[in-house]
Each structure stands twice: as C-alpha cells, then as structure tokens.
Write a protein that holds these residues in place. Structure first.
Motif, PDB file in Angstrom:
ATOM      1  N   GLU A 147      -0.711  10.019   7.236  1.00  9.01           N
ATOM      2  CA  GLU A 147      -1.091   9.685   5.846  1.00  9.01           C
ATOM      3  C   GLU A 147      -0.475  10.717   4.902  1.00  9.01           C
ATOM      4  N   ASP A 148      -0.129  10.271   3.679  1.00  9.16           N
ATOM      5  CA  ASP A 148       0.431  11.243   2.720  1.00  9.16           C
ATOM      6  C   ASP A 148      -0.558  11.637   1.620  1.00  9.16           C
ATOM      7  N   ARG A 149      -1.689  10.986   1.547  1.00 10.05           N
ATOM      8  CA  ARG A 149      -2.660  11.316   0.495  1.00 10.05           C
ATOM      9  C   ARG A 149      -3.704  12.255   1.090  1.00 10.05           C
ATOM     10  N   TRP A 150      -3.726  13.511   0.609  1.00  6.78           N
ATOM     11  CA  TRP A 150      -4.582  14.504   1.273  1.00  6.78           C
ATOM     12  C   TRP A 150      -6.058  14.176   1.107  1.00  6.78           C
ATOM     13  N   GLU A 151      -6.410  13.521  -0.005  1.00  2.55           N
ATOM     14  CA  GLU A 151      -7.816  13.173  -0.206  1.00  2.55           C
ATOM     15  C   GLU A 151      -8.302  12.216   0.897  1.00  2.55           C
ATOM     16  N   THR A 152      -7.435  11.308   1.296  1.00  7.35           N
ATOM     17  CA  THR A 152      -7.790  10.394   2.393  1.00  7.35           C
ATOM     18  C   THR A 152      -7.901  11.171   3.704  1.00  7.35           C
ATOM     19  N   CYS A 153      -6.993  12.131   3.900  1.00  2.00           N
ATOM     20  CA  CYS A 153      -7.064  12.972   5.108  1.00  2.00           C
ATOM     21  C   CYS A 153      -8.414  13.678   5.199  1.00  2.00           C
ATOM     22  N   SER A 154      -8.906  14.192   4.077  1.00  2.00           N
ATOM     23  CA  SER A 154     -10.203  14.896   4.070  1.00  2.00           C
ATOM     24  C   SER A 154     -11.321  13.964   4.511  1.00  2.00           C
ATOM     25  N   LEU A 155     -11.298  12.763   3.969  1.00  2.00           N
ATOM     26  CA  LEU A 155     -12.325  11.776   4.293  1.00  2.00           C
ATOM     27  C   LEU A 155     -12.313  11.442   5.788  1.00  2.00           C
ATOM     28  N   LEU A 156     -11.132  11.221   6.335  1.00  2.00           N
ATOM     29  CA  LEU A 156     -11.012  10.854   7.748  1.00  2.00           C
ATOM     30  C   LEU A 156     -11.431  12.010   8.647  1.00  2.00           C
ATOM     31  N   ALA A 157     -11.001  13.219   8.283  1.00  2.00           N
ATOM     32  CA  ALA A 157     -11.290  14.391   9.125  1.00  2.00           C
ATOM     33  C   ALA A 157     -12.794  14.613   9.238  1.00  2.00           C
TER      34      ALA A 157
END
Ligand SMILES: [Mg+2]
Length: 200
Positions: A147-157
């Motif tokens: 993923e390139d959107r870090w906000e989405t990465c935070s949510l998934l993590a």
C-alpha cells in the motif's frame, strides 16, 4: 532490512503501487493546464488539496480525468510491476484491493498490463474508501498488503495485517517510519524470494 513474503498471503493496492497513477495526473496537468513545473516530488501528501498550490476546481477536474475509464486505460504501470506480478501469478490468484468505487476499468487495465496472466487469476475488489480495505482484507485472509497510503497502513497494522509501504513522496512521513518500506518492484521481487530474472 530483509523480508520474505509469501505470495499466496499477499494482496496489492493498485493506484500508486501497481499503477503509476500520479504520472498520469501530472501528464494531464501539463496537457490541460500547462503545469509543466509540477513533479511527483511536489506531492508530499496523499491529500492533493493540502500539497498542491492549485484551485480546488483544477484539482477536482484533474482527479476526475485521471480516474475516468478512458484515461485509466492509459495509466503507465510502475517500473517492473508487470514483470514481477506475472512471475507471481503461478503462485496463486493475484488479489488487488482498491479504494476506487468501480472495479471495471481497473480490471481492464490489469488485463491489458498483465497479458500473460490468465484473466481468471486477476481478482479486484473496489471498496470505495480506504478505510473499508481492512474488513475486505480480513475476509480474504490476507496477511501482507502492499500500500502507498500510510494512513491505511496504520489502520491495517493495528488489526494484525502486515502493511508493506510502497515508497512514494506522499508517504515519507515520520508516522510511516515503523512500517517496512519497499522502494521498487525490483526490491519487492526479492522479498517474494523470486529470482532476479536479469532485470534487477
Ligand atoms: Mg494507493
């Protein structure tokens, strides 16, 4: 850092990861508005209204054009993405989860971009919103998401899905520092433990 990722447990975002959507956006900005000075490095935030010194009308028009069916088919892929994805296809279906609202044009673009991959091996889910990716990825049993959107990465993590951040100028923020960051598909190829194939 060295990672090894299991292809069959992985899914991919499309825009900014497989598709060089911002290259198309910049091309249209040049062609339609003469904005020749704009480069990807001006895009320091996923929210284009925050980082581009352009009117909302111009940005809205460029986003609409970039995502319409005709232009979607003209989107260049990210360097080496078609090669690596084609090599991953024998490991199982390629799964793409996009925040776009409609999957049809992205499905056609992927089929055109991956001509050697059986169309039945290309699965696309359009969630309509980045926040909706979590539920879909959980249902799919995905372990890794590129993923390139870090906000989405935070949510998934936070919910136990391992995000892999695909490096882009708009995700080089301190909040993204603790996610594994991959700089290119050539690097990603090695994380999947695929041989370099002479192009790396
Ligand atoms: Mg994206």
């Amino acid at each position: 850092m060295k990672y090894s990722i299991e292809p069959s447990q992985t899914a991919f975002d499309v825009d900014g990861v497989v598709a060089d959507t911002m290259a198309l956006f910049l091309r249209l900005a040049r062609e339609r508005y003469g904005l020749h000075y704009l480069t990807k490095d001006h895009i320091r935030d996923y929210d284009l209204y925050q980082c581009l010194d352009l009117s909302r009308e111009v940005i809205d028009d460029l986003i609409c054009l970039t995502l319409d069916d005709t232009h979607t088919l003209e989107t260049p892929p990210m360097l080496a993405a078609p090669d690596v994805l084609s090599d991953l296809a024998p490991h199982g279906a390629l799964r793409f989860v996009t925040a776009r609202i409609w999957p049809d044009s992205i499905i056609r673009w992927l089929q055109k971009t991956l001509p050697s991959v059986d169309p039945a091996q290309i699965q696309v889910i359009a969630t309509g919103a980045p926040e909706s990716k979590l539920k879909i990825l959980k249902e799919m049993g995905v372990r890794y998401f590129i993923e390139d959107r870090w906000e989405t990465c935070s949510l998934l993590a936070r919910e136990g899905i391992q995000p892999i951040l695909f490096d882009q100028p708009w995700n080089r923020t301190r909040q993204a520092d603790h996610f594994p960051r991959v700089g290119s598909w050539l690097e990603l190829r090695r994380w999947f433990l695929l041989p370099d194939n002479g192009i790396g």
